[in-house]
Design an enzyme around this catalytic site. Structure first.
Site, mmCIF file in Angstrom:
data_model
loop_
_atom_site.group_PDB
_atom_site.id
_atom_site.type_symbol
_atom_site.label_atom_id
_atom_site.label_comp_id
_atom_site.label_asym_id
_atom_site.label_seq_id
_atom_site.Cartn_x
_atom_site.Cartn_y
_atom_site.Cartn_z
ATOM 1 N N ASP A 30 0.854 -1.189 0.000
ATOM 2 C CA ASP A 30 0.000 0.000 0.000
ATOM 3 C C ASP A 30 0.888 1.237 0.000
ATOM 4 O OD1 ASP A 30 -3.227 0.472 1.058
ATOM 5 O OD2 ASP A 30 -1.835 2.174 1.077
ATOM 6 N N ASN A 87 -12.797 -3.713 2.740
ATOM 7 C CA ASN A 87 -13.699 -2.598 3.001
ATOM 8 C C ASN A 87 -14.760 -2.564 1.911
ATOM 9 O OD1 ASN A 87 -12.255 -1.666 5.254
ATOM 10 N ND2 ASN A 87 -10.820 -0.540 3.958
ATOM 11 N N HIS A 100 -9.823 -5.590 -3.170
ATOM 12 C CA HIS A 100 -8.477 -5.696 -2.594
ATOM 13 C C HIS A 100 -8.590 -6.166 -1.157
ATOM 14 C CE1 HIS A 100 -9.922 -1.544 -2.374
ATOM 15 N NE2 HIS A 100 -9.351 -1.468 -1.185
ATOM 16 N N HIS A 102 -6.735 -6.231 2.270
ATOM 17 C CA HIS A 102 -5.648 -5.605 3.027
ATOM 18 C C HIS A 102 -4.991 -6.656 3.925
ATOM 19 C CE1 HIS A 102 -6.782 -1.236 2.421
ATOM 20 N NE2 HIS A 102 -7.966 -1.763 2.232
HETATM 21 P P1 AMP Z 1 -9.704 1.048 0.533
HETATM 22 O O1 AMP Z 1 -9.807 2.341 1.308
HETATM 23 O O2 AMP Z 1 -10.076 -0.173 1.283
HETATM 24 O O3 AMP Z 1 -10.425 1.167 -0.800
HETATM 25 O O4 AMP Z 1 -8.161 0.854 0.236
HETATM 26 C C1 AMP Z 1 -7.506 1.422 -0.856
HETATM 27 C C2 AMP Z 1 -6.042 1.441 -0.537
HETATM 28 O O5 AMP Z 1 -5.340 1.584 -1.749
HETATM 29 C C3 AMP Z 1 -5.619 2.594 0.374
HETATM 30 O O6 AMP Z 1 -5.031 2.064 1.555
HETATM 31 C C4 AMP Z 1 -4.618 3.364 -0.487
HETATM 32 O O7 AMP Z 1 -3.524 3.860 0.264
HETATM 33 C C5 AMP Z 1 -4.184 2.314 -1.496
HETATM 34 N N1 AMP Z 1 -3.747 2.808 -2.788
HETATM 35 C C6 AMP Z 1 -4.402 3.659 -3.617
HETATM 36 N N2 AMP Z 1 -3.715 3.850 -4.748
HETATM 37 C C7 AMP Z 1 -2.583 3.089 -4.637
HETATM 38 C C8 AMP Z 1 -1.462 2.853 -5.481
HETATM 39 N N3 AMP Z 1 -1.343 3.462 -6.681
HETATM 40 N N4 AMP Z 1 -0.494 2.020 -5.044
HETATM 41 C C9 AMP Z 1 -0.581 1.423 -3.840
HETATM 42 N N5 AMP Z 1 -1.634 1.596 -3.010
HETATM 43 C C10 AMP Z 1 -2.605 2.427 -3.394
#
Ligand code: AMP
Ligand code: ZN
Length: 114
Positions: A30, A87, A100, A102
């Protein structure tokens, strides 16, 4: 799916710190980590969110969880413990519309989450 950031990472169009790859899923760190280990396991084929999962995704989900376990082992947190999170929706904190999982570890997690 041209605008989906995680589809673009899977396609190699956007750089990511990839830590594991299987035929069905990709795991990368992340970019805004909430714990010492914070890895996202995503399906190669676009699925919007966990609320859309059905029996047809059984093999994919098994592979995502197995990948999460190997990521935890690779980061040395399998023994100390880790948290797996999907989420869903606004109240769930979902911000990226590509499924995704986590993988969070390396510190004790609060329960319930804030
Ligand atoms: P969510 O809030 O469950 O949708 O998680 C999305 C996650 O994606 C967040 O923790 C962001 O920090 C992460 N994220 C968004 N864009 C990127 C990216 N380009 N590379 C790595 N992580 C990302
Ligand atoms: Zn996507």
């Amino acid at each position: 799916m041209g605008e989906c950031i995680f589809c673009r990472i899977v396609a190699g169009e956007v750089p990511a710190d990839v830590v594991a790859e299987t035929s069905r899923c990709l795991a990368f760190r992340d970019r805004n980590p909430k714990a010492p280990t914070h890895v996202l396991v995503v399906p190669v084929d676009h699925v919007a969110h966990a609320g859309e999962l059905g029996a047809e995704h059984a093999d994919l989900l098994a592979e995502m969880f197995a990948t999460a376990r190997s990521v935890a082992e690779g980061d040395g947190v399998a023994e100390s413990g880790y948290r797996l999170v999907f989420n869903v929706g606004d109240d769930g904190g979902n911000t990226v519309a590509h499924l995704h999982l986590h993988v969070l570890g390396g510190r004790a997690m609060a329960w319930p989450p804030g």
